[in-house]
Design an enzyme around this catalytic site. Structure first.
Site, PDB file in Angstrom:
ATOM      1  N   PHE A 151       0.844  -1.144  -0.061  1.00  0.00           N
ATOM      2  CA  PHE A 151      -0.013   0.046  -0.055  1.00  0.00           C
ATOM      3  C   PHE A 151       0.855   1.336  -0.057  1.00  0.00           C
ATOM      4  O   PHE A 151       1.453   1.389   0.941  1.00  0.00           O
ATOM      5  CB  PHE A 151      -0.858   0.174   1.158  1.00  0.00           C
ATOM      6  N   ASP A 236       9.560   2.984   1.739  1.00  0.00           N
ATOM      7  CA  ASP A 236       8.397   3.882   2.056  1.00  0.00           C
ATOM      8  C   ASP A 236       8.161   3.656   3.392  1.00  0.00           C
ATOM      9  O   ASP A 236       7.749   2.559   3.885  1.00  0.00           O
ATOM     10  CB  ASP A 236       7.204   3.277   1.190  1.00  0.00           C
ATOM     11  N   LYS A 265       2.766  11.438   6.794  1.00  0.00           N
ATOM     12  CA  LYS A 265       1.931  11.210   7.850  1.00  0.00           C
ATOM     13  C   LYS A 265       2.587  11.845   9.193  1.00  0.00           C
ATOM     14  O   LYS A 265       2.198  13.122   9.405  1.00  0.00           O
ATOM     15  CB  LYS A 265       1.844   9.855   8.127  1.00  0.00           C
TER      16      LYS A 265
END
Length: 412
Positions: A151, A236, A265
């Site tokens: 994801f 990531d 984030k």
């Protein structure tokens, strides 16, 4: 238990607000039926004043809790001075942010963006440009190897290499140039890498897939393989980074330094969207004026908040908290195995918990926890994710685990 949050601002009821969303908001989310109006630290309140312990922390965007005083102060201070210039001009906050972030991560240069998906898209562009200009891959033939069950976001390019059909169906045609291999399989990865490979792009821990942690040595193997093959290792760490796993970065658990690091984030402290591509100098220097950009990327407000986030991490306090409380989380979940939990995976303050399907889906378990004042999020099947703010106390964490035990003990 923390002090009660100030009285919430009275507004329409939760039920009224949920009904009001239906005709005017796109139905791309299916949230739990709680309407949050106020928050402080690890606690949120809905519009009726009911309190909930936040055990999701905005998918790690709220690593430092809601409205951390140092981050709020940095934002307020910058709001009174300057918020946006665009990158047509310099601003006085960006250099300091980039310097501190590069030093924190052990890399050289920073490309500031806004969202996590933008960081991934930017990383893809940088890797391809590097492949053509440095590695010598023929034009338009660069490939990037990714892992199944990944994801990385939901843009059209990113869903092109997703294996989640819910994310893909109806959004083709898809972007070519990606090769998908099983996660945690070095042999498959090596077989997929060739002279056209620009990069291997992976999550050191797969969050959306259920907090999937690879075998010890996998990340080291990826690093060695990419070095031998003359391609980039792009990590990531948008969810796993910035303290979540008990280290600043999840790759540090194996002492690995990637060529390119993707962050987001928590970098915005839950206040503004901030993301970044952080990389070796020779990689990011392939970009030249006009080839990539963002009006809001690197804006003064984002840089001020991002700098304050880096300052919180520089002391190591939050990494140590995540490691110590992660042991409490792991021990608590171990005690629930056989009592409604069939398995779990955890690292630091992050866990994927597999509940016995006979007790309900992940969504149903999440709803029952919500009714008991604990907010979590399901993922696939009967798996729920736990990712509380790194500011959570041991008492609050143990209380949340007790609530989970109570919910599971009730059965269906």
């Amino acid at each position: 238990m923390t002090a009660h949050i100030d009285e919430p601002v009275r507004t329409r009821s939760s039920a009224d607000l949920i009904r009001a969303e239906e005709p005017v908001l796109a139905h791309n989310y299916h949230p739990l039926p709680v309407v949050v109006a106020r928050a402080e630290g690890t606690w949120v309140e809905d519009v009726e004043g009911r309190r909930y312990l936040d055990m999701l922390a905005g998918y790690s965007a709220l690593n430092f809790g809601h409205r951390h005083p140092a981050l709020i102060e940095a934002a307020h201070r910058q709001l009174d001075r300057l918020t946006l210039t665009s990158r047509a001009f310099h601003n006085d906050r960006l250099a300091g942010f980039a310097e501190r972030l590069a030093e924190l991560t052990g890399l050289d240069m920073v490309l500031p963006m806004n969202t996590g998906a933008e960081a991934v898209e930017s990383g893809i562009k940088v890797a391809r440009k590097w492949a053509y200009e440095v590695k010598g891959v023929p034009a338009d033939r660069a490939t990037i190897v990714v892992a199944a069950e990944n994801f990385h976001g939901r843009t059209t390019t990113i869903v092109s290499f997703s294996t989640d059909e819910t994310a893909r169906a109806g959004f083709g045609p898809f972007t070519p140039g990606f090769r998908i291999v099983p996660y945690n399989d070095l042999a498959a990865l090596e077989a997929a890498v060739d002279e056209t490979t620009a990069a291997v792009l992976i999550e050191p821990i797969q969050g959306e897939a259920g907090v999937i942690i690879p075998d010890e040595g996998y990340l080291t193997g990826v690093r060695e393989l990419t070095r031998r093959a003359g391609c980039l290792f792009v990590a990531d760490e948008i969810q796993s980074g910035l303290g979540r796993t008990g280290r600043t970065l999840a790759v540090e658990h194996e002492g690995v330094v990637p060529d390119v690091l993707l962050l987001g984030k928590a970098l915005g402290g839950g206040i503004v969207p901030v993301s970044a591509v952080v990389a070796r100098r020779d990689v990011l220097e392939v970009l030249r004026p006009g080839e990539h950009g963002s009006t809001f990327g690197g804006n003064p407000l984002a840089a001020a908040v991002g700098t304050a986030v880096v300052e919180l991490l520089e002391s190591g306090e939050f990494q140590r908290r995540a490691a110590a409380l992660g042991a409490v989380l792991r021990d608590g979940l171990t005690g629930l195995v056989g009592k409604g939990v069939v398995g779990f995976r955890s690292r630091g303050l992050w866990a994927g918990v597999d509940v016995d399907p006979a007790l309900g889906t992940g969504r149903e378990i999440s709803a029952r926890l919500m009714s008991e004042g604990v907010l979590v999020k399901d993922t696939h099947g009967s798996t729920i994710r736990l990712a509380p703010p790194l500011t959570i106390t041991e008492e609050e964490l143990v209380g949340a685990l007790g609530t989970l035990e109570k919910v599971l003990a009730r059965g269906v």
